[in-house]
Design an enzyme around this catalytic site. Structure first.
Site, short mmCIF file in Angstrom:
data_model
loop_
_atom_site.label_atom_id
_atom_site.label_comp_id
_atom_site.label_asym_id
_atom_site.label_seq_id
_atom_site.Cartn_x
_atom_site.Cartn_y
_atom_site.Cartn_z
N HIS A 63 0.85 -1.19 0.00
CA HIS A 63 0.00 0.00 0.00
C HIS A 63 0.89 1.24 0.00
O HIS A 63 2.11 1.15 0.13
CB HIS A 63 -0.97 0.00 1.19
CG HIS A 63 -0.34 0.06 2.53
ND1 HIS A 63 0.48 -0.92 3.05
CD2 HIS A 63 -0.40 1.01 3.52
CE1 HIS A 63 0.87 -0.60 4.25
NE2 HIS A 63 0.36 0.58 4.58
N HIS A 65 1.21 3.96 1.95
CA HIS A 65 1.65 4.73 3.12
C HIS A 65 3.17 4.85 3.09
O HIS A 65 3.88 3.93 2.67
CB HIS A 65 1.18 4.06 4.41
CG HIS A 65 -0.23 4.41 4.78
ND1 HIS A 65 -1.02 3.62 5.59
CD2 HIS A 65 -1.00 5.49 4.47
CE1 HIS A 65 -2.20 4.18 5.75
NE2 HIS A 65 -2.21 5.32 5.09
N ASP A 67 5.65 4.67 5.15
CA ASP A 67 6.57 3.72 5.78
C ASP A 67 6.71 2.42 4.98
O ASP A 67 7.50 1.55 5.34
CB ASP A 67 6.15 3.43 7.22
CG ASP A 67 4.75 2.86 7.35
OD1 ASP A 67 3.85 3.34 6.65
OD2 ASP A 67 4.55 1.94 8.17
N HIS A 141 -7.55 -1.85 5.66
CA HIS A 141 -6.68 -0.81 6.17
C HIS A 141 -7.27 0.54 5.76
O HIS A 141 -8.26 0.60 5.03
CB HIS A 141 -5.26 -1.01 5.62
CG HIS A 141 -4.22 -0.21 6.35
ND1 HIS A 141 -4.13 -0.17 7.72
CD2 HIS A 141 -3.22 0.59 5.89
CE1 HIS A 141 -3.13 0.60 8.07
NE2 HIS A 141 -2.56 1.09 6.99
N ASP A 212 -0.43 -3.89 5.91
CA ASP A 212 -1.11 -3.49 7.15
C ASP A 212 -2.58 -3.88 7.07
O ASP A 212 -3.23 -3.70 6.04
CB ASP A 212 -1.00 -1.97 7.35
CG ASP A 212 0.44 -1.53 7.61
OD1 ASP A 212 1.33 -2.40 7.64
OD2 ASP A 212 0.66 -0.32 7.78
N HIS A 270 6.18 -5.28 11.70
CA HIS A 270 5.49 -3.98 11.79
C HIS A 270 5.18 -3.68 13.26
O HIS A 270 4.05 -3.40 13.65
CB HIS A 270 4.21 -4.00 10.95
CG HIS A 270 3.71 -2.63 10.58
ND1 HIS A 270 2.80 -1.94 11.35
CD2 HIS A 270 3.99 -1.83 9.53
CE1 HIS A 270 2.53 -0.78 10.78
NE2 HIS A 270 3.25 -0.68 9.67
#
Length: 309
Positions: A63, A65, A67, A141, A212, A270
Site C-alpha cells: 500500500h 503509506h 513507511d 486498512h 497493514d 510492523h
C-alpha cells in the site's frame, strides 16, 4: 528459499527497527530476490545485508503509506548505479505509477534498465510462470492495501537411479530426459517412460506476506495452508481498541489468522516503537498461546522456509 527482514518497525523508524521491507531470497530457485515494500532507508538496510539489489527481479508494494513506500525512488535509482540492467517488475495499488514517474521525473533520474509498473486492479492471480505464481487479495486498512500469496509449484520427484541400474541403464543423458518426465527409446528397442522412474512430486512451498491490516477475511483467504505467514502485529492485546481505530492488528489478531488458516509458521512484524527491548516479548507470548509456532521478526533476521515433510 528464505525470508530476510530489512525493516520490521511500524509508522516511523526507531533505533532498533527501520520501517517495513522484506526480501524473499530465491537465489537457489531462480537466481533472484523479490522485495516486499520499500520504506524509507531500505537501500541503506540492503547495504548491511546479503541482499543484492542488482539481482532483484520483482518488487511488490502492499500500500502507499510512506513507511512502506518512501524508499522506492532512491532504491530504483541506486539499482542503476549498482549495475542492475535486467528488467524489474513493480506491483502495487493504483497511484503507484504516478508516484514513481513523478519522483523520477522531478529528480531527473535515469534508469539503465526496463521498469514495468503493474497497478493491481482486481484480486486474484497477478503473476505466473513455470515455477511460481502470486495471488493477491485486499486487506482492511485505511487505504487500499493488498497481501500476497507466493506459491512455489510442485517439483518433479527424485529420479530412481537404482531402478535404472537394475535395468542395465548406465548414467548419462538419458537420465536427464527421464528426470524431465520424457519417454526415451533405447537402442535395443525398449521404451522407458520418465513417469515410471520418478518418486512422488516434491510439494512447493507457500509464503504469504501481508500489508497493514485489521483481522479480516482477506488475510485468512491468502494464509490458508501457508508454510509461512508474515503478519503485522503493531500492538499487544491491551491496545486492541487503538489497533482497531487505526486499522492495524494485534499479536492476538495475527495468531488467530495463522491458526484459523492452518498456517505452519507465523512471523510477526510492523512492531510499534513503544515495544523496545524485552517489551516485545509481550507480543510473542500472547501469540504463542494461540499459535505455538510464532516468531517476532527483527531487522537483519532471516527465516528459512522449510519444505513439507
Amino acid at each position: 528459499m528464505d525470508l530476510y527482514f530489512l525493516g520490521t518497525g511500524a509508522g516511523m523508524p526507531s533505533k532498533q527497527r527501520n520501517v517495513t521491507s522484506i526480501a524473499l531470497n530465491l537465489l537457489d530457485e531462480r537466481g533472484t530476490y523479490w522485495l516486499f515494500d520499500c520504506g524509507e532507508g531500505t537501500q541503506q538496510q540492503i547495504l548491511n545485508s546479503p541482499v543484492k539489489l542488482g539481482r532483484t527481479e520483482m518488487l511488490f508494494i502492499t500500500h502507499l503509506h510512506g513507511d512502506h513506500l518512501y524508499g522506492l525512488p532512491g532504491l530504483l535509482t541506486s539499482r542503476s548505479y549498482l549495475g542492475g540492467d535486467t528488467p524489474l517488475m513493480l506491483y502495487g495499488p493504483r497511484g503507484l505509477k504516478s508516484f514513481v514517474e513523478t519522483a523520477l521525473s522531478v529528480s531527473g533520474a535515469h534508469l539503465t534498465y526496463t521498469l514495468q509498473i503493474v497497478e493491481i486492479e482486481e484480486e486474484g492471480l497477478i503473476f505466473e510462470d513455470e515455477s511460481f505464481q502470486v495471488e493477491t487479495a485486499r486487506l482492511e486498512h485505511r487505504i487500499e492495501c493488498f497481501g500476497f500469496r507466493i506459491v512455489e509449484k510442485d517439483q518433479p520427484g527424485k529420479l530412481m537411479q537404482e531402478k535404472l541400474t537394475e535395468l542395465g541403464i548406465p548414467a548419462g543423458p538419458l537420465y536427464g530426459k527421464l528426470k524431465q518426465g520424457q519417454s526415451v527409446q533405447l537402442e535395443d528397442g525398449r521404451t522407458l517412460h520418465g513417469i515410471d522412474f520418478l518418486g512422488a512430486p516434491i510439494p512447493g512451498r507457500i509464503v504469504v506476506i501481508l500489508g497493514d491490516t485489521r483481522y479480516c477475511s482477506g488475510a485468512q483467504h491468502l494464509a490458508r495452508g501457508a508454510d509461512v505467514l508474515v503478519h503485522e502485529a503493531t500492538f499487544a492485546m491491551d491496545k486492541q481498541e487503538l489497533a482497531y481505530s487505526f486499522d492495524h492488528a494485534t499479536s492476538i489478531d495475527a495468531a488467530r489468522t495463522a491458526q484459523e488458516a492452518g498456517a505452519n509458521a507465523l512471523i510477526m512484524t510492523h512492531i510499534s516503537s513503544r515495544y523496545q527491548g524485552d517489551a516485545v516479548m509481550e507480543l510473542l507470548l500472547e501469540a504463542q498461546k494461540i499459535h505455538s509456532n510464532s516468531y517476532i521478526a527483527k531487522d537483519f533476521w532471516s527465516f528459512e522456509v522449510p519444505r513439507k515433510g
